[in-house]
Scaffold this active site. Structure first.
Site, short mmCIF file in Angstrom:
data_model
loop_
_atom_site.label_atom_id
_atom_site.label_comp_id
_atom_site.label_asym_id
_atom_site.label_seq_id
_atom_site.Cartn_x
_atom_site.Cartn_y
_atom_site.Cartn_z
N TYR A 297 0.83 -1.21 0.00
CA TYR A 297 0.00 0.00 0.00
C TYR A 297 0.86 1.26 0.00
O TYR A 297 0.62 2.19 -0.76
CB TYR A 297 -0.95 -0.01 1.21
N HIS B 7 0.51 12.96 -6.44
CA HIS B 7 0.13 12.00 -5.41
C HIS B 7 1.14 10.82 -5.38
O HIS B 7 0.76 9.67 -5.16
CB HIS B 7 -1.29 11.49 -5.70
N THR C 8 -6.69 18.43 -1.21
CA THR C 8 -6.16 17.53 -2.24
C THR C 8 -7.17 17.39 -3.35
O THR C 8 -8.32 16.99 -3.12
CB THR C 8 -5.83 16.16 -1.62
N ARG D 199 6.93 8.97 1.29
CA ARG D 199 7.39 7.61 1.57
C ARG D 199 8.66 7.56 2.43
O ARG D 199 8.74 6.72 3.34
CB ARG D 199 7.57 6.84 0.26
N ARG E 21 0.37 7.81 -7.61
CA ARG E 21 -0.66 6.87 -7.17
C ARG E 21 -2.02 7.13 -7.80
O ARG E 21 -2.96 6.39 -7.58
CB ARG E 21 -0.79 6.94 -5.64
N TYR F 266 -10.14 16.36 2.12
CA TYR F 266 -10.90 16.12 0.90
C TYR F 266 -12.26 16.78 1.14
O TYR F 266 -12.65 16.99 2.29
CB TYR F 266 -11.08 14.62 0.65
#
Ligand SMILES: Cc1cc2nc3c(=O)[nH]c(=O)nc-3n(C[C@H](O)[C@H](O)[C@H](O)COP(=O)(O)O)c2cc1C
Ligand SMILES: O=C(O)C(=O)c1ccccc1
Length: 397
Positions: A28, A269, A161, A324, A272, A135
């Site tokens: 993920y 993103h 976002t 990440r 992604r 969001y």
């Protein structure tokens, strides 16, 4: 190579995290959409910029201090919003918050955090800037409650976002049929007073992370969102600065200015969402050009080296965010590991500044990056910027 003992760069942390995380959670965090072209492009595009260092300047003192939204920060390196840090470490976003604060980094908290916004902010040292990522939901009352709560908790900006009306298709997650473990809670949807009580949900969006994962976007996200009903609406209900995350073009940057935003984050993103989208470092110049001095421009995506941060600053970013790498650090060693990720990048940035003869952030401009011309034939808007840049460079010779 012995990675495990003493990670010395972000790649080492990635390797360690892959080894210690359950494969579903790793998948993920790691995955991009479809063929992952954009995920890999984000990283490799940095390599096609080369540095143009200056020598024999007094580089005995290096400062990365700058201002973001008019406030001083120790460094232009910040933490991008990521869902569910407790997938990496049981201390989750509280640990990340301590790490960000220790490094003097801005932290953007995901709406889908597994630690409540109040707890996250409580870990800061008082001078750390926290921005809340949102969001907009079909039910605007849910969004408005999150805004009110963020204002009350002390967040200094809202990050909307806009690149995820629906989640991109991540094949690894589809193959793994990934669902977060059911003990994780999306605490921003729970009553702050009873956040430790599993029954304290305040909306149907709450439940456990595994119940809402993925479905949240399709079922509750507002796919009819527009500049008017999204940005203008948000502006009408809050005085906090609004930053739009996921902008990739000059056109949308102009619209962000027209709608009174304080900044844009050039982001895809982390590859992604729309696979095949331009790498963010390649999209940055056109956004910077359109922004002028009207709006601040930040970027994220593929930053794995201090020299990547340097290149982004040189191309006009005011701040650079990483996702990440921080999650990998967190998986390695909780708050210490997340701090290590930021500190490694910070020290690499300082060294890149010293070796290129720039002593402070203001000195880092586009004259320090060099773009081999033929690469730019592919990207029209960037190509114009690059061509102009090269003409300037040649004129200086
Ligand atoms: C595991 C994961 C979860 C993410 N969750 C969110 C999120 O909740 N909200 C959001 O705006 N962006 C989210 N992002 C995107 C990041 O904020 C960021 O744009 C991107 O990952 C930066 O690229 P990098 O991972 O190469 O640094 C997520 C990214 C990852 C990897
Ligand atoms: O994974 C993501 O990129 C993301 O933004 C997200 C956030 C919350 C739930 C699921 C995905």
């Amino acid at each position: 190579m012995n990675y495990a003992n003493d990670p010395v760069c972000i790649k080492d942390l990635e390797h360690i995290a892959k080894g210690v995380m359950p494969s579903g959670a790793w998948g993920y965090y790691d995955s991009g959409a479809n063929d992952e072209q954009t995920k890999y492009d984000n990283m490799s595009a940095f390599d096609s910029y080369r540095l143009h260092p200056r020598m024999l300047r007094d580089v005995s003192t290096i400062s990365t201090e700058t201002t973001v939204l008019g406030k001083k920060v120790r460094t232009p390196l910040g933490v991008a919003p990521c869902a569910m840090h407790k997938l990496a470490h049981s201390d989750g976003e509280a640990a990340t918050s301590r790490a960000a604060s220790k490094n003097g980094s801005i932290m953007i908290l995901s709406t889908y955090s597994t630690t409540s916004m109040e707890k996250v902010i409580a870990q800061g040292d008082g001078s750390t800037q926290y921005w809340m990522q949102l969001y907009v939901y079909q039910d605007r009352k849910v969004s408005e409650e999150l805004v009110r709560r963020a204002e009350k908790a002390g967040f200094s900006a809202l990050v909307l976002t806009v690149d995820a009306p629906m989640l991109g298709r991540r094949l690894v997650d589809a193959r793994n049929k990934f669902n977060p473990p059911s003990h994780l809670r999306l605490e921003n949807f729970m009553d702050p007073e009873v956040v430790n009580n599993a029954d304290g949900y305040v909306s149907d969006l709450a439940r456990s992370a595994s119940e809402t994962f993925g479905a949240t976007f399709g079922a509750n996200g507002d796919q009819s969102l527009s500049w008017e009903n999204g940005i203008s609406w948000l502006k009408s209900i809050t005085g906090l600065p609004i930053i739009v995350k996921g902008i990739m073009t000059a056109e949308d940057t102009q619209l962000a200015i027209a709608h009174g935003c304080a900044g844009v984050i050039v982001s895809n993103h982390g590859g992604r969402q729309l696979d095949g989208a331009l790498a963010t470092i390649d999209a940055l110049p056109q956004v910077v050009e359109a922004a002028g001095d009207k709006i601040e421009v930040y970027m994220d995506g593929g930053v794995r080296r201090g020299s990547d941060i340097f290149k982004a600053l040189a191309l006009g970013a005011r701040a650079v965010f990483v996702a990440r790498p921080v999650l990998w650090g967190l998986a390695y060693k909780g708050d210490k590991g997340a701090y290590l990720a930021l500190d490694l990048l910070q020290k690499e940035l300082e060294l890149a500044m010293m070796l290129s003869g720039t002593r402070n952030i203001a000195e880092i401009d586009e004259s320090y990056v060099y773009q081999p011309a033929n690469r730019w034939v592919r990207y029209a808007p960037g190509a114009r910027h690059a061509a102009a840049n090269q003409k300037k460079l040649l004129a200086k010779l």
